[in-house]
Write an enzyme that holds these catalytic residues in place. Structure first.
Site, mmCIF file in Angstrom:
data_model
loop_
_atom_site.group_PDB
_atom_site.id
_atom_site.type_symbol
_atom_site.label_atom_id
_atom_site.label_comp_id
_atom_site.label_asym_id
_atom_site.label_seq_id
_atom_site.Cartn_x
_atom_site.Cartn_y
_atom_site.Cartn_z
ATOM 1 N N ASP A 36 0.819 -1.217 0.000
ATOM 2 C CA ASP A 36 0.000 0.000 0.000
ATOM 3 C C ASP A 36 0.857 1.274 0.000
ATOM 4 O O ASP A 36 2.013 1.262 0.420
ATOM 5 C CB ASP A 36 -0.929 -0.016 1.223
ATOM 6 N N GLY A 37 0.223 2.361 -0.450
ATOM 7 C CA GLY A 37 0.857 3.673 -0.396
ATOM 8 C C GLY A 37 1.424 4.131 -1.740
ATOM 9 O O GLY A 37 2.085 5.170 -1.807
ATOM 10 N N TRP A 41 2.621 8.009 -2.489
ATOM 11 C CA TRP A 41 4.035 8.168 -2.856
ATOM 12 C C TRP A 41 4.147 9.040 -4.106
ATOM 13 O O TRP A 41 4.963 9.967 -4.174
ATOM 14 C CB TRP A 41 4.649 6.784 -3.098
ATOM 15 N N ARG A 49 -0.861 8.987 -9.964
ATOM 16 C CA ARG A 49 -0.866 7.781 -9.127
ATOM 17 C C ARG A 49 -0.228 6.575 -9.839
ATOM 18 O O ARG A 49 0.396 5.727 -9.221
ATOM 19 C CB ARG A 49 -2.305 7.424 -8.737
ATOM 20 N N HIS A 53 2.266 3.141 -8.872
ATOM 21 C CA HIS A 53 2.043 1.708 -9.125
ATOM 22 C C HIS A 53 3.233 1.097 -9.870
ATOM 23 O O HIS A 53 3.648 -0.023 -9.592
ATOM 24 C CB HIS A 53 0.747 1.501 -9.916
ATOM 25 N N LEU A 147 10.778 -20.362 -3.363
ATOM 26 C CA LEU A 147 9.685 -19.530 -2.840
ATOM 27 C C LEU A 147 8.382 -19.708 -3.630
ATOM 28 O O LEU A 147 8.411 -19.736 -4.858
ATOM 29 C CB LEU A 147 10.124 -18.052 -2.949
ATOM 30 N N SER A 212 -7.909 -4.360 5.610
ATOM 31 C CA SER A 212 -8.505 -4.143 4.286
ATOM 32 C C SER A 212 -8.910 -5.449 3.584
ATOM 33 O O SER A 212 -8.578 -5.664 2.407
ATOM 34 C CB SER A 212 -7.560 -3.313 3.398
HETATM 35 C C1 IPE Z 1 -5.407 -2.650 0.126
HETATM 36 O O1 IPE Z 1 -5.125 -1.317 -0.070
HETATM 37 C C2 IPE Z 1 -5.403 -3.389 -1.177
HETATM 38 C C3 IPE Z 1 -4.106 -3.520 -1.825
HETATM 39 C C4 IPE Z 1 -2.976 -3.055 -1.402
HETATM 40 C C5 IPE Z 1 -4.119 -4.256 -3.047
HETATM 41 P P1 IPE Z 1 -6.282 -0.232 -0.258
HETATM 42 O O2 IPE Z 1 -5.620 1.044 -0.533
HETATM 43 O O3 IPE Z 1 -7.260 -0.704 -1.275
HETATM 44 O O4 IPE Z 1 -6.981 -0.258 1.154
HETATM 45 P P2 IPE Z 1 -7.842 0.850 1.885
HETATM 46 O O5 IPE Z 1 -8.909 1.306 0.929
HETATM 47 O O6 IPE Z 1 -6.914 1.968 2.249
HETATM 48 O O7 IPE Z 1 -8.368 0.163 3.094
HETATM 49 C C1 IPE Z 2 -1.768 0.137 -3.282
HETATM 50 O O1 IPE Z 2 -1.542 1.491 -3.341
HETATM 51 C C2 IPE Z 2 -2.065 -0.465 -4.621
HETATM 52 C C3 IPE Z 2 -3.448 -0.896 -4.789
HETATM 53 C C4 IPE Z 2 -4.389 -0.812 -3.891
HETATM 54 C C5 IPE Z 2 -3.806 -1.459 -6.065
HETATM 55 P P1 IPE Z 2 -2.712 2.548 -3.361
HETATM 56 O O2 IPE Z 2 -3.128 2.789 -4.769
HETATM 57 O O3 IPE Z 2 -3.836 2.127 -2.483
HETATM 58 O O4 IPE Z 2 -1.999 3.812 -2.789
HETATM 59 P P2 IPE Z 2 -2.577 4.837 -1.727
HETATM 60 O O5 IPE Z 2 -3.032 4.029 -0.540
HETATM 61 O O6 IPE Z 2 -3.720 5.530 -2.391
HETATM 62 O O7 IPE Z 2 -1.437 5.725 -1.424
HETATM 63 MG MG MG Z 3 -4.173 2.360 -0.520
#
Ligand code: IPE
Ligand code: IPE
Ligand code: MG
Length: 260
Positions: A36-37, A41, A49, A53, A147, A212
């Site tokens: 996540d994040g 970032w 965004r 990714h 792995l 999540s």
């Molecule tokens: C969880 O992250 C799903 C993945 C990393 C694939 P999200 O960004 O979707 O989760 P929430 O919405 O912050 O809970």
């Molecule tokens: C995780 O990063 C990737 C997926 C959920 C697909 P995010 O896209 O949720 O990134 P943030 O949480 O918005 O920073």
């Molecule tokens: Mg997220």
């Protein structure tokens, strides 16, 4: 741009990462990561965004290689949740294309590192072409002995449990099993993760402190490790920190503290 990222020359992590602080005899067997994040970032740097990714895919590449070199048995990485379809079409399409490119570009390296790729989630809802790539990737890495990389795509913990209940109910209805013998083990056997140990540690970068909808059943006694670092900035050293911290935990599973 991602072709460039994926085709970067490899460094030998064993030579660059100090693994002295972790106990090689007490490695977690199964590491789960909520990647996540990515979006935050990218935003911090004034980028779309999607750049987050792309960079996140590169982090996955590094972490897969490191886990495989450290002798971790299973790495489960959350790539796309059943709830992520709520995002704008553009972002969803980008993420699907990123996965497709990952599968096009990573097979050789997965094979070189003896990594076996598997998918958990409702893959049947993905585009046909992507499903074919998934089947291909699983097939050509299936004989690898290192792995297991479990990619969670269109994965939801509640959906997984719901599907298990449906399958078990069907078996009860047709007399294959008796409802009185439905055990925790039988439920585990009907999850996507059947045959795998439960995660020992769950790592969530990105600064949020929640699950999540990830591995709801399997995380029952998993150690949790959160960090504010966003996934694209997550480096080998952060994985080492998480493992080191995990090795200091006292896992009691409801029992009493282990005394020598
Ligand atoms: C969880 O992250 C799903 C993945 C990393 C694939 P999200 O960004 O979707 O989760 P929430 O919405 O912050 O809970
Ligand atoms: C995780 O990063 C990737 C997926 C959920 C697909 P995010 O896209 O949720 O990134 P943030 O949480 O918005 O920073
Ligand atoms: Mg997220």
């Amino acid at each position: 741009m991602w072709k460039k990222l994926f085709n970067r020359p490899q460094s030998n992590l064993r030579n660059t990462i100090n693994t002295n602080h972790i106990n090689k005899d007490a490695m977690p067997k199964h590491i789960a990561i909520i990647m996540d994040g990515n979006g935050r970032w990218a935003k911090k740097q004034g980028l779309p965004r999607t750049f987050g990714h792309q960079a996140g895919a590169e982090t996955l590449r590094t972490i897969v290689k490191l886990c495989s070199q450290l002798g971790v048995q299973v790495l489960t990485a959350y790539a796309f949740s059943t709830e992520n379809w709520k995002r704008p079409d553009e972002e969803v399409n980008f993420l699907m294309r990123l996965l497709s490119d990952y599968l096009d570009n990573e097979i050789d390296e997965l094979n070189e590192n003896q990594v076996r790729i598997r998918f958990i989630g409702n893959v049947s809802e993905l585009a046909d072409q992507l499903q074919q790539k998934i089947i291909h990737a699983q097939t050509v890495t299936n004989d690898n002995s290192g792995l297991i990389l479990n990619l969670a795509v269109n994965y939801g913990g509640r959906l997984e449990i719901t599907k298990a209940v449906q399958q078990i109910s069907d078996k009860v209805r047709c007399g294959e099993i008796d409802s009185s013998v439905i055990t925790e083990e039988i439920i585990s056997q009907h999850l996507y993760t059947t045959g795998l140990p439960d995660p020992d540690i769950l790592i969530r970068p990105g600064g949020d402190y929640r699950i999540s909808n990830f591995l709801l059943w399997q995380l029952a006694y998993t150690e949790l490790w959160f960090t504010d670092i966003c996934w694209p900035d997550f480096k080998a050293e952060h994985l080492m920190q998480a493992i080191q911290n995990y090795q200091q935990r006292d896992r009691r599973f409801g029992g009493l503290k282990h005394t020598k």
